[in-house]
Motif scaffolding. Sequence first.
Motif, PDB file in Angstrom:
ATOM      1  N   LYS A   1      51.112 116.704  -9.554  1.00 27.97           N
ATOM      2  CA  LYS A   1      51.946 116.125  -8.483  1.00 27.97           C
ATOM      3  C   LYS A   1      51.156 115.258  -7.502  1.00 27.97           C
ATOM      4  O   LYS A   1      51.558 115.088  -6.363  1.00 27.97           O
ATOM      5  CB  LYS A   1      52.678 117.211  -7.694  1.00 27.97           C
ATOM      6  N   ARG A   2      50.024 114.713  -7.918  1.00 27.55           N
ATOM      7  CA  ARG A   2      49.279 113.785  -7.067  1.00 27.55           C
ATOM      8  C   ARG A   2      49.780 112.375  -7.327  1.00 27.55           C
ATOM      9  O   ARG A   2      50.019 111.993  -8.461  1.00 27.55           O
ATOM     10  CB  ARG A   2      47.786 113.833  -7.383  1.00 27.55           C
ATOM     11  N   ARG A   3      49.896 111.597  -6.260  1.00 28.71           N
ATOM     12  CA  ARG A   3      50.278 110.189  -6.408  1.00 28.71           C
ATOM     13  C   ARG A   3      49.019 109.346  -6.284  1.00 28.71           C
ATOM     14  O   ARG A   3      48.361 109.327  -5.257  1.00 28.71           O
ATOM     15  CB  ARG A   3      51.289 109.767  -5.355  1.00 28.71           C
TER      16      ARG A   3
ATOM     17  N   CYS B   1      47.714 112.469 -15.723  1.00 27.39           N
ATOM     18  CA  CYS B   1      46.547 111.718 -15.257  1.00 27.39           C
ATOM     19  C   CYS B   1      45.308 112.146 -16.059  1.00 27.39           C
ATOM     20  O   CYS B   1      45.309 113.185 -16.727  1.00 27.39           O
ATOM     21  CB  CYS B   1      46.337 111.946 -13.771  1.00 27.39           C
ATOM     22  N   ASP B   2      44.256 111.363 -15.981  1.00 25.28           N
ATOM     23  CA  ASP B   2      43.018 111.664 -16.704  1.00 25.28           C
ATOM     24  C   ASP B   2      42.404 113.005 -16.294  1.00 25.28           C
ATOM     25  O   ASP B   2      41.969 113.767 -17.157  1.00 25.28           O
ATOM     26  CB  ASP B   2      41.994 110.547 -16.514  1.00 25.28           C
ATOM     27  N   PRO B   3      42.326 113.329 -14.985  1.00 30.84           N
ATOM     28  CA  PRO B   3      41.748 114.630 -14.625  1.00 30.84           C
ATOM     29  C   PRO B   3      42.511 115.813 -15.221  1.00 30.84           C
ATOM     30  O   PRO B   3      41.901 116.794 -15.655  1.00 30.84           O
ATOM     31  CB  PRO B   3      41.812 114.645 -13.099  1.00 30.84           C
TER      32      PRO B   3
ATOM     33  N   GLU C   1      37.936 117.393 -11.869  1.00 29.80           N
ATOM     34  CA  GLU C   1      38.514 117.175 -10.537  1.00 29.80           C
ATOM     35  C   GLU C   1      38.479 115.687 -10.206  1.00 29.80           C
ATOM     36  O   GLU C   1      37.440 115.046 -10.341  1.00 29.80           O
ATOM     37  CB  GLU C   1      37.715 117.973  -9.499  1.00 29.80           C
ATOM     38  N   PRO C   2      39.595 115.110  -9.767  1.00 29.68           N
ATOM     39  CA  PRO C   2      39.612 113.675  -9.468  1.00 29.68           C
ATOM     40  C   PRO C   2      38.866 113.339  -8.185  1.00 29.68           C
ATOM     41  O   PRO C   2      38.690 114.183  -7.311  1.00 29.68           O
ATOM     42  CB  PRO C   2      41.094 113.357  -9.323  1.00 29.68           C
ATOM     43  N   SER C   3      38.447 112.108  -8.088  1.00 29.34           N
ATOM     44  CA  SER C   3      37.790 111.624  -6.884  1.00 29.34           C
ATOM     45  C   SER C   3      38.833 111.472  -5.782  1.00 29.34           C
ATOM     46  O   SER C   3      39.933 110.975  -6.029  1.00 29.34           O
ATOM     47  CB  SER C   3      37.131 110.281  -7.188  1.00 29.34           C
ATOM     48  N   PRO C   4      38.540 111.892  -4.557  1.00 36.47           N
ATOM     49  CA  PRO C   4      39.547 111.830  -3.488  1.00 36.47           C
ATOM     50  C   PRO C   4      39.975 110.417  -3.107  1.00 36.47           C
ATOM     51  O   PRO C   4      41.027 110.238  -2.506  1.00 36.47           O
ATOM     52  CB  PRO C   4      38.881 112.511  -2.302  1.00 36.47           C
TER      53      PRO C   4
ATOM     54  N   SER D   1      47.492 113.288   0.949  1.00 37.62           N
ATOM     55  CA  SER D   1      48.475 114.025   1.729  1.00 37.62           C
ATOM     56  C   SER D   1      48.758 115.378   1.087  1.00 37.62           C
ATOM     57  O   SER D   1      48.856 115.502  -0.132  1.00 37.62           O
ATOM     58  CB  SER D   1      49.763 113.211   1.820  1.00 37.62           C
ATOM     59  N   THR D   2      48.922 116.397   1.906  1.00 42.50           N
ATOM     60  CA  THR D   2      49.242 117.728   1.390  1.00 42.50           C
ATOM     61  C   THR D   2      50.754 117.926   1.288  1.00 42.50           C
ATOM     62  O   THR D   2      51.208 118.879   0.686  1.00 42.50           O
ATOM     63  CB  THR D   2      48.665 118.810   2.316  1.00 42.50           C
TER      64      THR D   2
END
Length: 153
Positions: free
Chosen positions: A111-113, A126-128, A134-137, A143-144
């Motif tokens: 659920k990350r955009r 997504c790739d991660p 863990e994806p790069s921030p 946003s949480t």
Amino acid sequence: MPRLRKRRRRELKRVPRSTATLEEFDRRTCPEGLVTRRQLRERGLSPGGHGPVAVLRCKGCSYRPDQSCNHPTRAWLYSVELARPKRTPTLAQEWALDRAMAARSTCPACKRRYYFCLPLRTQGSCDPCARGYEPSPDTYFASTAPVTHRLAA
């Protein structure tokens, strides 16, 4: 084994310059009121439903002044007087575009955009998530809150 296609050489029709339908100009000889689409866009204008007024000949056709330019590298010239200001999208149109982009850039698993479109058709996430790291921030919205619509424009 697939059959190889024979490439056909594109035949260019030689049209005398006197019978060309639109007026043609060589590079750096264009009058003041005529510009290309890219130049219209830089000025915040659009053709406004009008077609091209003239043709800007390509560099190769400068060696053949008696023939019309019909190469794909030619440019269409538009009149600045007939051009209109670009239309600005309404808020509802921007919301619709944002929802479409959110669907393309949100991972269904985590659920990350992200700031870019994801390979959802081929990979599904997504790739991660697919590769387990863990994806790069700096690649996603930090946003949480749950993914809501954020206007891109």
